[in-house]
Design a protein around this motif. Structure first.
Motif, PDB file in Angstrom:
ATOM      1  N   GLU A  31      42.740  40.924  47.204  1.00 42.69           N
ATOM      2  CA  GLU A  31      42.949  40.220  45.944  1.00 42.69           C
ATOM      3  C   GLU A  31      42.133  38.929  45.912  1.00 42.69           C
ATOM      4  N   VAL A  78      43.032  43.777  38.803  1.00 44.51           N
ATOM      5  CA  VAL A  78      44.198  44.651  38.674  1.00 44.51           C
ATOM      6  C   VAL A  78      44.272  45.512  39.933  1.00 44.51           C
ATOM      7  N   ALA A  79      45.403  45.477  40.600  1.00 39.59           N
ATOM      8  CA  ALA A  79      45.582  46.271  41.821  1.00 39.59           C
ATOM      9  C   ALA A  79      45.568  47.759  41.480  1.00 39.59           C
ATOM     10  N   ASP A  81      47.339  49.994  42.546  1.00 40.51           N
ATOM     11  CA  ASP A  81      48.690  50.543  42.444  1.00 40.51           C
ATOM     12  C   ASP A  81      49.530  49.835  41.373  1.00 40.51           C
ATOM     13  N   ASP A  82      48.865  49.143  40.466  1.00 40.44           N
ATOM     14  CA  ASP A  82      49.555  48.435  39.377  1.00 40.44           C
ATOM     15  C   ASP A  82      50.329  49.449  38.528  1.00 40.44           C
ATOM     16  N   ARG A  84      51.249  49.440  35.560  1.00 40.22           N
ATOM     17  CA  ARG A  84      50.729  49.642  34.197  1.00 40.22           C
ATOM     18  C   ARG A  84      49.687  50.748  34.162  1.00 40.22           C
TER      19      ARG A  84
END
Length: 92
Positions: A31, A78-79, A81-82, A84
């Motif tokens: 990140e 944005v990860a 595994d997000d 969303r």
């Protein structure tokens, strides 16, 4: 990730589009690395598309400074595994 270009407003992006429809430009292993790259492109108002070294986003290169700035300002880390991203894929 960057939101798609606006279909209604020239030289802008549609940041209200759900993240599941945003464009993944490049992946980072941490990140912190993503946030550092994001800060750099936002400070320089550099089009995030220029970070794509694979060539798969070449069709999105438009030599439009205002659009590049809009993409930079609205870009986000944005990860993978997000939630969303996963929730949207299930509904498609």
């Amino acid at each position: 990730m960057i939101p798609p270009d606006s279909a209604k407003i020239p030289h802008d992006v549609d940041s209200d589009t759900p993240i599941s429809h945003w464009i993944a430009v490049v992946s980072y292993d941490t990140e912190d690395n993503c946030e550092n790259a994001l800060t750099n492109i936002q400070n320089s108002e550099q089009d995030p598309i220029t970070l794509d070294k694979t060539g798969r986003l070449k069709r999105l290169q438009k030599n439009d400074a205002a659009l590049g700035k809009a993409r930079a300002v609205n870009a986000a880390c944005v990860a993978s595994d997000d939630i969303r991203l996963k929730a949207a894929r299930k509904s498609e």
